[in-house]
Scaffold this motif. Sequence first.
Motif, PDB file in Angstrom:
ATOM      1  N   GLU A   1       0.854  -1.249   0.115  1.00 56.96           N
ATOM      2  CA  GLU A   1      -0.076   0.023   0.081  1.00 56.96           C
ATOM      3  C   GLU A   1       0.895   1.021  -0.200  1.00 56.96           C
ATOM      4  O   GLU A   1       1.762   1.518   0.895  1.00 56.96           O
ATOM      5  N   ASP A   2       0.674   2.077  -1.012  1.00 58.33           N
ATOM      6  CA  ASP A   2       1.465   3.294  -1.016  1.00 58.33           C
ATOM      7  C   ASP A   2       2.979   2.892  -1.354  1.00 58.33           C
ATOM      8  O   ASP A   2       3.950   3.475  -0.488  1.00 58.33           O
ATOM      9  N   GLY A   3       3.078   1.879  -1.793  1.00 59.36           N
ATOM     10  CA  GLY A   3       4.727   1.442  -2.025  1.00 59.36           C
ATOM     11  C   GLY A   3       5.446   0.790  -0.787  1.00 59.36           C
ATOM     12  O   GLY A   3       6.414   0.385  -0.986  1.00 59.36           O
ATOM     13  N   ARG A   4       4.381   0.496  -0.032  1.00 58.00           N
ATOM     14  CA  ARG A   4       5.104  -0.080   1.535  1.00 58.00           C
ATOM     15  C   ARG A   4       4.447  -1.276   1.892  1.00 58.00           C
ATOM     16  O   ARG A   4       3.165  -1.535   1.738  1.00 58.00           O
TER      17      ARG A   4
ATOM     18  N   GLY B   1       4.313  -1.255  -7.811  1.00 54.11           N
ATOM     19  CA  GLY B   1       2.728  -0.741  -7.582  1.00 54.11           C
ATOM     20  C   GLY B   1       2.333  -1.360  -6.525  1.00 54.11           C
ATOM     21  O   GLY B   1       2.704  -2.505  -5.819  1.00 54.11           O
ATOM     22  N   ASP B   2       0.926  -0.956  -6.339  1.00 56.00           N
ATOM     23  CA  ASP B   2       0.344  -1.322  -5.046  1.00 56.00           C
ATOM     24  C   ASP B   2      -0.489  -2.789  -5.520  1.00 56.00           C
ATOM     25  O   ASP B   2      -0.721  -3.014  -6.719  1.00 56.00           O
TER      26      ASP B   2
END
Length: 377
Positions: free
Chosen positions: A152-155, A173-174
């Motif tokens: 999510e959001d790259g994390r 990407g997510d």
Amino acid sequence: MKYNIAVVAGDGIGPEVTEEAIRVLDRVGERFGHTFLYDRKLGGGAAYDETGDPLPASTIEACGRSDAVLFGAVGGPKWEKLPGRLRPEQAVLGLRKELGLYANLRPVFLFEELADASPLKHESIEAGLDILVVRELTGGIYFGPKGTDTIEDGRVSDPVLASCIDALSPPPGDGRIAYDVEVYTEREIRRIGVAAFAAARKRRNGVVSVDKANVLESSRLWRGIMEELHEDYPDVKLEHMYVDNAAMQLIRDPNQFDVIVTNNIFGDILSDESARIAGSIGMLPSASLADGDFGLYEPIHGSAPDIAGKDRANPVASILSAAMMLRYSLSLSKEADAIEAAVKAFLENGFRTPDICVDWSVRVGTREAGELIANYI
Ligand code: NAD
């Protein structure tokens, strides 16, 4: 002599084929003056239905105190929706882990009477077929760290994945993400290597070590350790082969191989491929060995739910697994030879279960096949 054998027949055709192996063992006992005592235990879907656990502690304990384990097969559609840890397959995976069964030996051979059942061209198998696949069974990607997460959001929250996704190119990407890690230690590689070299000495003195050392760090370690071990076995010829090439060579010219040694996942795939070139999956046995003489013996096939309870299963793989048990765990080679000769006599006399049936043969069911083979002992 008395021998204690733990029997985990399992699901589907497991109980049917295992009973025939027991029938043949009993005949061997009568002819050669041995007593085989069977301790029958639940495992797989049958154990889950009865106890809520596919591998009850009492089964592990009985297997652990036996001289050897005779295993049928586990699994089936009834249990497919269960979560991983409750699935029937846990019985076999768990026993391998609990009993330290790290070396899986799968002989691949073709009885000349069944040459037509192999999908290979006659010229490739004219000289017969006789390979031993030695697969590492308790390490590698099947047992390495694994997990799933959502980016999510790259994390991600999983720390292993967090360290990996920065290196992914292009950025992922997510969305959902999963990983499995191939891990091997020197000790694990060394002991499977020793098993392979020792087996080659009892055969034709050839080992092909299969890896993917052009890409994988774990394969480079594997290859290096095989080279080191080779110094102790100068009489054995060692070759290395990439797994993609090995998959191709098995079809092109299977007789170039004597012993193939490989890791858990490559061995899983290559041993099924080799089984197919040997005709029916219903013919091939296997042994999973620990240090010393202890082992678990099972046909290579699964529980075959499509033919379960129909008296159609070929019991030969299970019967030949019992022969391997006599040879490797109980040091009864004459008795093992007698079982193999009885299977050969059964085929020579034209008897066939439906999976290997041809026009001129005499079609028999699971039970009759077991009775006939027992009578040829
Ligand atoms: P399978 O080996 O059970 O069957 C594949 C095909 O081969 C089927 O058409 C079957 O009828 C046939 N076949 C298998 N054994 C035979 C025999 N002795 N005689 C005649 N024909 C035979 O593989 P699958 O269908 O992929 O799996 C069925 C179930 O078995 C699944 O739940 C799977 O997880 C399980 N399985 C268990 C083990 C094990 O217990 N070690 C191994 C493999 C699969």
